[in-house]
Scaffold this active site. Structure first.
Site, PDB file in Angstrom:
ATOM      1  N   ASP A   1      -1.837   6.457   6.476  1.00 38.62           N
ATOM      2  CA  ASP A   1      -2.858   5.530   5.983  1.00 38.62           C
ATOM      3  C   ASP A   1      -3.104   4.530   7.112  1.00 38.62           C
ATOM      4  O   ASP A   1      -2.289   3.652   7.362  1.00 38.62           O
ATOM      5  CB  ASP A   1      -2.342   4.824   4.716  1.00 38.62           C
ATOM      6  CG  ASP A   1      -3.317   3.785   4.183  1.00 38.62           C
ATOM      7  OD1 ASP A   1      -4.358   3.537   4.826  1.00 38.62           O
ATOM      8  OD2 ASP A   1      -3.040   3.218   3.096  1.00 38.62           O
TER       9      ASP A   1
ATOM     10  N   TRP B   1       0.837  -1.211   0.000  1.00 41.42           N
ATOM     11  CA  TRP B   1       0.000   0.000   0.000  1.00 41.42           C
ATOM     12  C   TRP B   1       0.862   1.247   0.000  1.00 41.42           C
ATOM     13  O   TRP B   1       0.533   2.239  -0.652  1.00 41.42           O
ATOM     14  CB  TRP B   1      -0.989  -0.012   1.171  1.00 41.42           C
ATOM     15  CG  TRP B   1      -1.982  -1.119   1.024  1.00 41.42           C
ATOM     16  CD1 TRP B   1      -2.117  -2.225   1.817  1.00 41.42           C
ATOM     17  CD2 TRP B   1      -2.973  -1.266  -0.012  1.00 41.42           C
ATOM     18  NE1 TRP B   1      -3.119  -3.036   1.337  1.00 41.42           N
ATOM     19  CE2 TRP B   1      -3.657  -2.475   0.228  1.00 41.42           C
ATOM     20  CE3 TRP B   1      -3.347  -0.489  -1.116  1.00 41.42           C
ATOM     21  CZ2 TRP B   1      -4.700  -2.936  -0.598  1.00 41.42           C
ATOM     22  CZ3 TRP B   1      -4.372  -0.932  -1.939  1.00 41.42           C
ATOM     23  CH2 TRP B   1      -5.038  -2.147  -1.673  1.00 41.42           C
TER      24      TRP B   1
ATOM     25  N   LYS C   1     -12.147  -2.303   6.744  1.00 39.32           N
ATOM     26  CA  LYS C   1     -11.378  -3.204   7.611  1.00 39.32           C
ATOM     27  C   LYS C   1     -11.836  -3.091   9.057  1.00 39.32           C
ATOM     28  O   LYS C   1     -12.226  -4.072   9.658  1.00 39.32           O
ATOM     29  CB  LYS C   1      -9.886  -2.922   7.492  1.00 39.32           C
ATOM     30  CG  LYS C   1      -9.255  -3.610   6.293  1.00 39.32           C
ATOM     31  CD  LYS C   1      -8.888  -2.686   5.190  1.00 39.32           C
ATOM     32  CE  LYS C   1      -8.423  -3.426   3.957  1.00 39.32           C
ATOM     33  NZ  LYS C   1      -7.612  -2.571   3.091  1.00 39.32           N
TER      34      LYS C   1
HETATM   35  C1  LIG Z   1      -7.150  -2.032   2.029  1.00 38.19           C
HETATM   36  C2  LIG Z   1      -6.123  -0.957   2.108  1.00 38.19           C
HETATM   37  C3  LIG Z   1      -6.064   0.091   1.181  1.00 38.19           C
HETATM   38  C4  LIG Z   1      -6.998   0.187  -0.012  1.00 38.19           C
HETATM   39  O1  LIG Z   1      -8.218   0.621   0.390  1.00 38.19           O
HETATM   40  P1  LIG Z   1      -9.396   0.924  -0.674  1.00 38.19           P
HETATM   41  O2  LIG Z   1     -10.432   1.510   0.225  1.00 38.19           O
HETATM   42  O3  LIG Z   1      -9.773  -0.374  -1.298  1.00 38.19           O
HETATM   43  O4  LIG Z   1      -8.873   1.900  -1.669  1.00 38.19           O
HETATM   44  C5  LIG Z   1      -5.108   1.059   1.353  1.00 38.19           C
HETATM   45  N1  LIG Z   1      -4.245   1.014   2.375  1.00 38.19           N
HETATM   46  C6  LIG Z   1      -4.266   0.012   3.280  1.00 38.19           C
HETATM   47  C7  LIG Z   1      -3.291   0.022   4.410  1.00 38.19           C
HETATM   48  C8  LIG Z   1      -5.205  -0.999   3.177  1.00 38.19           C
HETATM   49  O5  LIG Z   1      -5.225  -1.994   4.074  1.00 38.19           O
END
Ligand SMILES: *Cc1c(COP(=O)(O)O)cnc(C)c1O
Length: 360
Positions: free
Chosen positions: A172, A102, A196
């Site tokens: 993030d 990511w 998540k």
């Molecule tokens: C799942 C995830 C993403 C992507 O998220 P989307 O909402 O599908 O764009 C980005 N960063 C991390 C750390 C993730 O676990």
């Protein structure tokens, strides 16, 4: 009806109590005669829902008043572009700590807009560790420093908050937001896709310090400018109303559980017993250095990968599902977010021990 223990990395399990409440309210929310899905996003009912969700999130995370909370769409992935568009503020470069897939996506998107420098990377060891503060070659002239607080795929997590001085730290937190208390004031911005640890996919949460808002490049699309959403309180256009409602129920549930300190304690207990079970056997193996292991995503491999398919099949028969590891790590991955009860982790450990006994 029978519910499984769902170890999916995302979209992930939601608290059963939240799903039951949503079920009870699906046809008639609080006497409105409507489902939340059918309501005007500008009506008094939905206004109450979004305001309560924001207030509860602020309370849970102790978000200071000089930060805005935004309920957006586009996933964490859209933030990979919105961050440079808004936060470069005339500067030409930004730092991106590289701790996994990511991070790399954030970097490659960042490169479209600026010089994206990497103050530290663990790529040479397939992202099995997290850089420490003294390993970060930070640029004091960077517009911001981006980090991925929990690496969903590789199962590593920052157990400290990097000190970036006056450079705004952007995190993030898609896969560990709300899993433990954090000091929001150490960050310029925090963002997370909801699927998540918050609620259904389709909702993205952004927490941004107000002085960083209002500096987007002049050609920034209206919908990608944080100021648009700060000014309109996330109601510039139709927001993901049902996702916001479910997230609000999750926030209420978290408060009932005792808030983020209680969640952190439970999450550590769950993760520690799973890591102990892995480390205590020669049959299972964790690729991650112990001090950087994630409390949310626990990848592990079987010493004999020929048994992977049987492991997954037999686990599934026991109601333990979505354990297949990501292709870049292999083996298994147990995602044990807030909504995974301790009983689910116990059931997984029992199964692992039994499987080992029969196959070692
Ligand atoms: C799942 C995830 C993403 C992507 O998220 P989307 O909402 O599908 O764009 C980005 N960063 C991390 C750390 C993730 O676990």
């Amino acid at each position: 009806m029978s519910r499984v223990f769902n170890f999916s990395a995302g979209p992930a399990a939601l608290p059963e109590a939240v799903l039951r409440k949503a079920g009870e309210e699906i046809l008639d929310w609080h006497g409105s005669g409507m489902s939340v899905m059918e309501m005007s996003h500008r009506g008094k009912e939905f206004t109450a829902i979004i305001e309560k969700a924001e207030a509860d999130l602020r309370e849970l995370m102790q978000i200071p008043d000089d930060y805005s909370v935004l309920f957006l769409q586009g996933g964490a992935s859209s933030q990979f572009a919105m961050i440079p568009l808004n936060l470069l503020r005339g500067k030409g470069k930004a730092d991106y700590i590289n701790t996994g897939s990511w991070s790399k996506k954030a970097i490659s998107e960042g490169k479209r807009y600026c010089e994206a420098n990497v103050p530290a990377t663990a790529e040479a060891e397939n992202f099995t560790w997290i850089p420490k503060q003294d390993q970060l070659e930070l640029d004091p002239a960077a517009a911001y420093c981006h980090m991925t607080s929990n690496n969903t795929i590789f199962g590593t997590e920052f157990h400290y908050t990097p000190d970036t001085g006056d450079v705004p730290l952007v995190a993030d937190m898609s896969s560990d937001i709300l899993s433990r208390p954090i000091d929001v004031s150490k960050f310029g911005m925090i963002y997370a896709g909801a699927q998540k640890n918050i609620g259904p996919s389709g909702l993205t949460i952004v927490i941004v310090r107000n002085d960083l808002v209002g500096h987007a490049v002049d050609w920034c699309p209206t919908m990608f400018d944080y100021k648009t959403h700060v000014d309109a309180k996330s109601l510039y256009n139709t927001p993901p109303t049902y996702g916001i409602y479910i997230a609000g129920l999750v926030f209420e549930w978290l408060k009932e559980q005792g808030g983020l300190e209680a969640m952190a304690e439970l999450n550590q207990r769950k993760a520690n017993k799973l890591y102990e079970a892995i480390d205590g056997s020669d049959f299972y193996h964790s690729p991650v250095v112990p001090e950087d292991r994630s409390y949310m995503n626990v990848p592990f491999t079987l010493s004999n990968p020929d048994l992977d398919a049987t492991f997954l099949e037999e686990a599934g028969e026991k109601g333990l599902v979505a354990l297949k590891g990501h292709r870049s790590v292999g083996g298994m991955r147990a995602s044990i977010y807030n909504a995974m009860p301790e009983a689910g982790v116990d059931a997984l450990i029992d199964f692992m021990r039994d499987f080992e006994k029969r196959n070692a």
